[in-house]
Design a protein around this motif. Structure first.
Motif, PDB file in Angstrom:
ATOM      1  N   VAL A  42     -19.758  83.106 110.748  1.00 17.84           N
ATOM      2  CA  VAL A  42     -20.873  82.177 110.621  1.00 17.84           C
ATOM      3  C   VAL A  42     -20.688  81.149 111.723  1.00 17.84           C
ATOM      4  O   VAL A  42     -19.564  80.801 112.079  1.00 17.84           O
ATOM      5  N   TYR A  43     -21.786  80.701 112.297  1.00 17.91           N
ATOM      6  CA  TYR A  43     -21.739  79.759 113.411  1.00 17.91           C
ATOM      7  C   TYR A  43     -21.991  78.358 112.874  1.00 17.91           C
ATOM      8  O   TYR A  43     -23.084  78.064 112.363  1.00 17.91           O
ATOM      9  N   VAL A  44     -20.983  77.515 112.971  1.00 20.45           N
ATOM     10  CA  VAL A  44     -21.010  76.215 112.300  1.00 20.45           C
ATOM     11  C   VAL A  44     -20.928  75.085 113.323  1.00 20.45           C
ATOM     12  O   VAL A  44     -19.960  74.980 114.080  1.00 20.45           O
ATOM     13  N   GLN A  45     -21.949  74.252 113.340  1.00 18.17           N
ATOM     14  CA  GLN A  45     -21.940  73.080 114.215  1.00 18.17           C
ATOM     15  C   GLN A  45     -21.320  71.901 113.467  1.00 18.17           C
ATOM     16  O   GLN A  45     -21.733  71.575 112.346  1.00 18.17           O
ATOM     17  N   ARG A  46     -20.323  71.280 114.078  1.00 16.66           N
ATOM     18  CA  ARG A  46     -19.699  70.084 113.512  1.00 16.66           C
ATOM     19  C   ARG A  46     -19.720  68.968 114.542  1.00 16.66           C
ATOM     20  O   ARG A  46     -19.943  69.200 115.729  1.00 16.66           O
ATOM     21  N   THR A  47     -19.459  67.766 114.080  1.00 12.80           N
ATOM     22  CA  THR A  47     -19.429  66.609 114.976  1.00 12.80           C
ATOM     23  C   THR A  47     -18.089  66.547 115.703  1.00 12.80           C
ATOM     24  O   THR A  47     -17.043  66.595 115.062  1.00 12.80           O
ATOM     25  N   PRO A  48     -18.102  66.433 117.030  1.00 10.67           N
ATOM     26  CA  PRO A  48     -16.834  66.302 117.761  1.00 10.67           C
ATOM     27  C   PRO A  48     -16.228  64.920 117.543  1.00 10.67           C
ATOM     28  O   PRO A  48     -16.929  63.958 117.199  1.00 10.67           O
ATOM     29  N   CYS A 109     -10.594  61.911 121.607  1.00  8.50           N
ATOM     30  CA  CYS A 109     -10.961  63.160 122.286  1.00  8.50           C
ATOM     31  C   CYS A 109      -9.940  64.261 122.005  1.00  8.50           C
ATOM     32  O   CYS A 109      -8.732  64.092 122.207  1.00  8.50           O
ATOM     33  N   ASN A 110     -10.414  65.420 121.553  1.00  9.77           N
ATOM     34  CA  ASN A 110      -9.518  66.540 121.232  1.00  9.77           C
ATOM     35  C   ASN A 110      -8.793  67.086 122.457  1.00  9.77           C
ATOM     36  O   ASN A 110      -7.780  67.779 122.325  1.00  9.77           O
ATOM     37  N   ARG A 111      -9.292  66.783 123.640  1.00  9.07           N
ATOM     38  CA  ARG A 111      -8.640  67.266 124.859  1.00  9.07           C
ATOM     39  C   ARG A 111      -7.221  66.703 124.988  1.00  9.07           C
ATOM     40  O   ARG A 111      -6.387  67.254 125.718  1.00  9.07           O
ATOM     41  N   ARG A 112      -6.929  65.641 124.283  1.00  8.93           N
ATOM     42  CA  ARG A 112      -5.584  65.067 124.306  1.00  8.93           C
ATOM     43  C   ARG A 112      -4.540  66.081 123.829  1.00  8.93           C
ATOM     44  O   ARG A 112      -3.362  65.978 124.184  1.00  8.93           O
ATOM     45  N   ALA A 113      -4.957  67.040 123.023  1.00 12.28           N
ATOM     46  CA  ALA A 113      -4.022  68.052 122.550  1.00 12.28           C
ATOM     47  C   ALA A 113      -3.664  69.040 123.655  1.00 12.28           C
ATOM     48  O   ALA A 113      -2.715  69.817 123.508  1.00 12.28           O
ATOM     49  N   VAL A 114      -4.423  69.011 124.754  1.00 10.07           N
ATOM     50  CA  VAL A 114      -4.122  69.861 125.905  1.00 10.07           C
ATOM     51  C   VAL A 114      -3.331  69.082 126.944  1.00 10.07           C
ATOM     52  O   VAL A 114      -2.226  69.454 127.311  1.00 10.07           O
ATOM     53  N   GLU A 115      -3.917  67.982 127.458  1.00  7.74           N
ATOM     54  CA  GLU A 115      -3.162  67.114 128.356  1.00  7.74           C
ATOM     55  C   GLU A 115      -3.656  65.670 128.325  1.00  7.74           C
ATOM     56  O   GLU A 115      -2.909  64.768 128.041  1.00  7.74           O
ATOM     57  N   ASP A 116      -4.934  65.428 128.540  1.00  7.49           N
ATOM     58  CA  ASP A 116      -5.448  64.065 128.587  1.00  7.49           C
ATOM     59  C   ASP A 116      -6.915  64.101 128.191  1.00  7.49           C
ATOM     60  O   ASP A 116      -7.590  65.132 128.309  1.00  7.49           O
ATOM     61  N   HIS A 117      -7.422  62.963 127.745  1.00 12.89           N
ATOM     62  CA  HIS A 117      -8.808  62.899 127.295  1.00 12.89           C
ATOM     63  C   HIS A 117      -9.780  63.143 128.453  1.00 12.89           C
ATOM     64  O   HIS A 117      -9.447  62.969 129.628  1.00 12.89           O
ATOM     65  N   VAL A 118     -10.989  63.534 128.095  1.00 13.09           N
ATOM     66  CA  VAL A 118     -12.059  63.652 129.077  1.00 13.09           C
ATOM     67  C   VAL A 118     -12.498  62.245 129.476  1.00 13.09           C
ATOM     68  O   VAL A 118     -12.590  61.350 128.627  1.00 13.09           O
ATOM     69  N   GLY A 119     -12.785  62.045 130.747  1.00 16.01           N
ATOM     70  CA  GLY A 119     -13.238  60.730 131.221  1.00 16.01           C
ATOM     71  C   GLY A 119     -14.694  60.494 130.852  1.00 16.01           C
ATOM     72  O   GLY A 119     -15.565  60.402 131.740  1.00 16.01           O
ATOM     73  N   ILE A 120     -14.965  60.372 129.573  1.00 20.51           N
ATOM     74  CA  ILE A 120     -16.342  60.238 129.076  1.00 20.51           C
ATOM     75  C   ILE A 120     -17.014  59.011 129.673  1.00 20.51           C
ATOM     76  O   ILE A 120     -18.155  59.061 130.154  1.00 20.51           O
ATOM     77  N   ARG A 520     -21.740  65.835 108.088  1.00 17.54           N
ATOM     78  CA  ARG A 520     -20.711  65.615 107.080  1.00 17.54           C
ATOM     79  C   ARG A 520     -19.315  66.075 107.490  1.00 17.54           C
ATOM     80  O   ARG A 520     -18.352  65.801 106.775  1.00 17.54           O
ATOM     81  N   GLU A 521     -19.184  66.787 108.635  1.00 19.73           N
ATOM     82  CA  GLU A 521     -17.875  67.295 109.028  1.00 19.73           C
ATOM     83  C   GLU A 521     -17.569  66.975 110.490  1.00 19.73           C
ATOM     84  O   GLU A 521     -18.438  67.104 111.357  1.00 19.73           O
ATOM     85  N   VAL A 522     -16.320  66.585 110.744  1.00 19.49           N
ATOM     86  CA  VAL A 522     -15.818  66.336 112.096  1.00 19.49           C
ATOM     87  C   VAL A 522     -14.812  67.434 112.420  1.00 19.49           C
ATOM     88  O   VAL A 522     -13.969  67.780 111.581  1.00 19.49           O
ATOM     89  N   ILE A 523     -14.885  67.995 113.613  1.00 23.95           N
ATOM     90  CA  ILE A 523     -13.982  69.063 113.994  1.00 23.95           C
ATOM     91  C   ILE A 523     -12.782  68.494 114.753  1.00 23.95           C
ATOM     92  O   ILE A 523     -12.931  67.738 115.713  1.00 23.95           O
ATOM     93  N   LYS A 524     -11.595  68.825 114.306  1.00 21.39           N
ATOM     94  CA  LYS A 524     -10.354  68.337 114.912  1.00 21.39           C
ATOM     95  C   LYS A 524      -9.748  69.413 115.806  1.00 21.39           C
ATOM     96  O   LYS A 524     -10.147  70.574 115.783  1.00 21.39           O
ATOM     97  N   SER A 525      -8.741  69.023 116.553  1.00 17.34           N
ATOM     98  CA  SER A 525      -8.141  69.928 117.537  1.00 17.34           C
ATOM     99  C   SER A 525      -7.481  71.147 116.890  1.00 17.34           C
ATOM    100  O   SER A 525      -7.395  72.207 117.517  1.00 17.34           O
ATOM    101  N   CYS A 575     -16.309  70.798 121.565  1.00 14.12           N
ATOM    102  CA  CYS A 575     -15.808  70.962 120.195  1.00 14.12           C
ATOM    103  C   CYS A 575     -16.957  71.070 119.198  1.00 14.12           C
ATOM    104  O   CYS A 575     -17.823  70.208 119.134  1.00 14.12           O
ATOM    105  N   GLY A 576     -16.957  72.148 118.413  1.00 13.82           N
ATOM    106  CA  GLY A 576     -17.949  72.308 117.359  1.00 13.82           C
ATOM    107  C   GLY A 576     -19.261  72.892 117.798  1.00 13.82           C
ATOM    108  O   GLY A 576     -20.208  72.958 117.006  1.00 13.82           O
ATOM    109  N   LEU A 577     -19.365  73.352 119.063  1.00 13.27           N
ATOM    110  CA  LEU A 577     -20.594  73.974 119.544  1.00 13.27           C
ATOM    111  C   LEU A 577     -20.226  74.998 120.609  1.00 13.27           C
ATOM    112  O   LEU A 577     -19.277  74.793 121.377  1.00 13.27           O
ATOM    113  N   CYS A 578     -20.972  76.086 120.694  1.00 14.09           N
ATOM    114  CA  CYS A 578     -20.640  77.209 121.576  1.00 14.09           C
ATOM    115  C   CYS A 578     -20.386  76.767 123.009  1.00 14.09           C
ATOM    116  O   CYS A 578     -21.152  75.982 123.588  1.00 14.09           O
TER     117      CYS A 578
END
Length: 635
Positions: A42-48, A109-120, A520-525, A575-578
Motif C-alpha cells: 500500500v502506498y502511504v503518504q506521511r509527513t516528513p 531532517c532525516n538526512r542526519r541519519a546518513v551524514e548531515d541535514h539538507v540545507g533547506i 496524523r503520522e510523521v515518518i522517521k528515519s 521522506c514519506g513520498l515516492c
C-alpha cells in the motif's frame, strides 16, 4: 574496534542476515506466516520530519521536489516560479526566511541519519531571491466575498494573514501604529541580517493583492475596539510584543536602562548618533547578540525612507564614534556560555568583535550615580536547579561598570486601550482555531499569544485566516488536524487523462492503493531504506564575518547559486513520498510492481501494483528509500 565512519556506514546498510547467522530462513516461511500472507503493498503518504518541525507549516518536501526536478512545472512556467508558488502557499516570505529563520526544520531532517541535514533554509533563500529577481507576483482572487477584515499590526503575522485572506477574496485593512510596515523585520533586526530590498519587495508583493494600509494609526488610541467591531466583519490581532521587559531589580528603571527591542529600534530608525563607551547587555538570546554586535561594531544602520533616501545617520558615523571611544561591551546571561539560547554562529561573531561574554550570573541591582543614572550592574553567580529555576550559588558578587544597560530578556505587549482583550499577563488568550476567548469575531496570532519565531507567527496567520474564512461563510471554526501543516495533495498533479470522466477525484484511492496519513503520522528515519543514499556533503552557504561586512557592506549569508541549490535539493530523501528511484520495479521478483504510463504519472503516482501477481514478499517495501511503501493493505 569500528571507527565512526564504519559505524555510520553500517547503520545505513540494509542486511537480511546479521553476523553469526548460519541458516537461511525459508522464503516460504517468511512470506506465508499466519495472518501475513494477504499483505501486499500500500502506498502511504506521511509527513516528513522537516515539515513537522516547521512552525509556518510549509510543504518543504513538495517544493524541494520541484527544485530537484521530480515535480515538473506547467508549460511556460519556470521551475523557480513553480517552487515559489508551492512554497508560498504557506509562507509569503521565502526571501526573508532564507536570511533569518533558525531553521528548526533542519534539526529534525532525516538526512542526519546518513551524514548531515539538507540545507533547506539555503534552498528557500535561493527561491526567495529568484522570485524577487523574476518579479514573481501572487495571483489576485477571482471573486470578492464582500467581507471586510481588520488586521491590527503590520508585522510578519499581520501581513501573512492579509495575504491568506486576500487569496480567499476577503477585503483587508491593516492598521499599523508605526509609519512603515514590517514590525520586527524592519525595526527589530539589523540590516546585515535582512537586506532592506528583500523586506520591501516581499511586503510590496502582498500589498499588490489589494490590501488597504493605514499607518501611523494606533488601535486603542486613534481607533477604538468598538469601532472595529462595528465597521468590520472580523478582526485579526497581530500586535506583537513591542516593549522590552525590564527586570524587577533596584535601579533597573534608570533613564539609561533600556530594553533590547527599543535599542535596536533606535538604531534601525537612525536616531542614535553615538553609543556610550561601556555597555552591559543582560540576556543571552538572539536579540541580546544583535544588540552586542550592533553596539560594538556596526553602530547604526543606513535605514531608508520609503523613497530609498537615507535617514539621519550612517553606519560609518556611529561605528567610528563607538570604536574611537574605546568602547567595551559585555554580555551576561543566567545560562552557561555554552548553552546560550542564541545560535552558535551569532555567539562566535560577538566574540570576534571582542564582546566579553559572562555566563551563570544573575543581575541583582543597577548601581546609580548622583544624578540617578546607571553607572554599573551588580551580579551574583547562579545556576539552574532541577526544576529549571535559577538559584543563587555561593560566590562573590561582581559589579560591571556601565554607561548604558540593555535588558534583552524578553518582550511584552503594550495593551493600553485594549484592556478588554488583556488576559492579565499583557497577552491575548486564544481558543481553538485562534479565536479570542469571549470575542468570536476576533482572532489572534504571533508573539502576543506567546513570543516565538517569525515562522510561528506566519503559521498562526494561516490558522487564523482559515478560521476567519469559516466564520465569514457562516460555518463553525473547524478543529485543526493533529499535524497542522500545508500538506501535499496527490490529486493536484494528476493529468486530466488519469482522472475519471467527470474530471474529478473524490478519493486518492482512485489513483492506486493510496492512503494519505500526513495529517496524523510523521515518518522517521527508521522507516527509510538508508542504504540507498550515498554520502553527499551538504553545500553550506558562505557566511561572512561582521568585520568584513563593516568594511565592505552587504549581508551576512550569501545565497547559493542555481546549480548549488538544485544539487542541495537533490539530497532530500523525499521522506514519506515516492522518490521515483525504480527500486521497487527492479527488485520485484513477480514483476508485480510497474511504472504507470508516462502520460498519466504525477508526483506520488509513479508506480502501481498488479495484485494478481503480488505474493506479499515485502521486497518492494524493504528497498523503498522514502518509506512510501508499506505492507498491509490498510493497516
Amino acid at each position: 574496534m569500528a571507527n565512526e565512519k564504519q559505524t555510520a556506514e553500517s547503520s545505513r546498510t540494509f542486511r537480511r542476515y546479521e553476523d553469526g547467522d548460519t541458516t537461511p530462513e525459508s522464503w516460504q516461511d517468511y512470506i506465508f506466516k499466519a495472518g501475513w500472507s494477504y499483505k501486499c503493498p500500500v502506498y502511504v503518504q506521511r509527513t516528513p520530519t522537516c515539515q513537522n518541525g516547521c512552525p509556518a507549516g510549509e510543504d518543504i518536501r513538495g517544493w524541494l521536489d520541484v527544485v530537484r526536478g521530480l515535480d515538473k512545472p506547467p508549460a511556460e512556467v519556470s521551475w523557480q516560479e513553480h517552487a515559489f508558488r508551492r512554497l508560498t502557499r504557506a509562507n509569503p516570505f521565502p526571501g526573508i526566511m532564507g536570511y533569518v529563520c533558525p531553521a528548526p526544520c533542519e534539526e529534525g531532517c532525516n538526512r542526519r541519519a546518513v551524514e548531515d541535514h539538507v540545507g533547506i533554509n539555503a534552498v528557500e533563500q535561493f527561491i526567495g531571491e529568484a522570485a524577487l529577481a523574476g518579479r514573481f507576483h501572487f495571483a489576485k482572487p477571482l471573486e470578492e466575498s464582500g467581507k471586510r477584515v481588520a488586521i491590527i499590526g503590520g508585522g510578519p503575522g499581520g501581513l501573512a494573514c492579509a495575504y491568506q485572506l486576500r487569496l480567499k477574496g476577503h477585503a483587508c485593512t491593516i492598521f499599523e501604529a508605526r509609519e512603515q510596515l514590517g514590525g520586527m523585520l524592519r525595526y527589530g533586526l539589523p540590516n546585515y541580517r535582512t537586506p532592506p530590498a528583500v523586506v520591501e519587495g516581499e511586503i510590496q508583493r502582498i500589498l499588490d493583492l489589494g490590501v488597504t494600509i493605514k499607518t501611523g494609526v494606533r488601535v486603542g488610541r486613534d481607533v477604538s475596539f468598538e469601532d472595529l467591531d462595528r465597521d468590520f466583519d472580523a478582526v485579526f490581532w497581530a500586535i506583537g510584543t513591542q516593549v522590552g521587559r525590564i527586570p524587577e531589580i533596584p535601579g533597573a528603571h534608570a533613564p539609561n536602562c533600556v530594553g533590547g527591542i527599543e535599542f535596536l529600534r533606535e538604531f534601525n530608525e537612525g536616531r542614535m548618533p553615538s553609543v556610550p563607551r561601556r555597555i552591559v547587555v543582560v540576556g543571552g538570546g538572539d536579540t541580546s547578540i544583535d544588540v552586542t554586535t550592533v553596539a560594538r561594531k556596526l553602530g547604526g544602520f543606513a535605514a531608508t525612507k520609503p523613497d530609498g533616501s537615507p535617514l539621519t545617520y550612517t553606519a560609518d558615523m556611529v561605528t567610528q564614534a563607538a570604536i574611537h571611544s574605546g568602547q567595551k561591551v559585555t554580555l551576561t546571561s543566567v545560562l552557561p556560555t555554552a548553552k546560550l539560547k542564541a545560535s552558535e554562529r551569532e555567539v562566535e561573531d560577538a566574540r570576534s568583535l571582542d564582546v566579553a561574554i559572562l555566563g551563570n550570573v544573575m543581575p541583582l541591582a543597577v548601581t546609580l550615580d548622583a544624578d540617578g543614572r546607571a553607572c554599573g550592574v551588580r551580579f551574583a553567580p547562579c545556576e539552574h536547579g532541577k526544576d529549571g529555576k535559577r538559584v543563587r550559588v555561593p560566590g562573590d558578587e561582581i559589579e560591571i561598570p556601565a554607561d548604558l544597560v540593555v535588558f534583552a530578556i524578553g518582550q511584552v505587549a503594550d495593551m493600553t486601550g485594549l484592556e478588554a482583550l488583556d488576559n492579565g499577563r499583557h497577552a491575548i488568550a486564544a481558543g481553538p482555531g485562534l479565536q479570542v476567548l469571549g470575542h468570536p469575531k476576533h482572532f489572534v496570532g504571533g508573539d502576543i499569544i506567546t513570543p516565538h519565531l517569525l515562522a510561528t507567527a506566519i503559521g498562526h496567520a494561516t490558522v487564523a485566516a482559515d478560521g476567519i474564512d469559516a466564520l465569514l461563510k457562516g460555518q463553525a471554526v473547524a478543529r485543526r488536524p493533529h499535524i497542522d501543516k500545508r500538506h501535499f495533495d496527490i490529486r493536484e498533479g494528476l493529468p486530466t487523462r488519469a482522472l475519471p470522466v467527470d474530471g474529478k477525484v473524490t478519493s486518492p484511492a482512485f489513483v492506486h492503493n493510496f492512503e494519505d496519513r500526513a495529517h496524523r503520522e510523521v515518518i522517521k528515519s527508521d522507516a527509510l531504506f538508508l542504504a540507498h543514499f550515498s554520502t553527499t556533503p551538504r553545500l553550506a552557504r558562505t557566511e561572512r564575518r561582521l568585520a568584513e561586512i563593516f568594511t565592505e557592506g552587504g549581508t551576512r549569508i550569501m545565497p547559493l547559486d542555481e546549480a548549488q541549490a538544485v544539487a542541495e535539493a537533490k539530497r532530500c530523501m523525499s521522506c514519506g513520498l515516492c522518490l521515483e528511484c525504480d527500486n521497487c520495479v527492479v527488485f520485484c521478483p513477480q514483476v508485480a510492481v510497474k511504472k504507470v504510463p508516462r502520460d498519466q504519472k504525477a508526483l506520488g503516482y509513479y508506480v502501481t501494483t498488479d495484485y494478481t501477481r503480488c505474493i506479499g514478499c515485502h521486497i518492494c517495501a524493504d528497498v523503498c528509500p522514502a518509506g512510501y511503501i508499506q505492507m498491509g493493505l490498510g493497516e
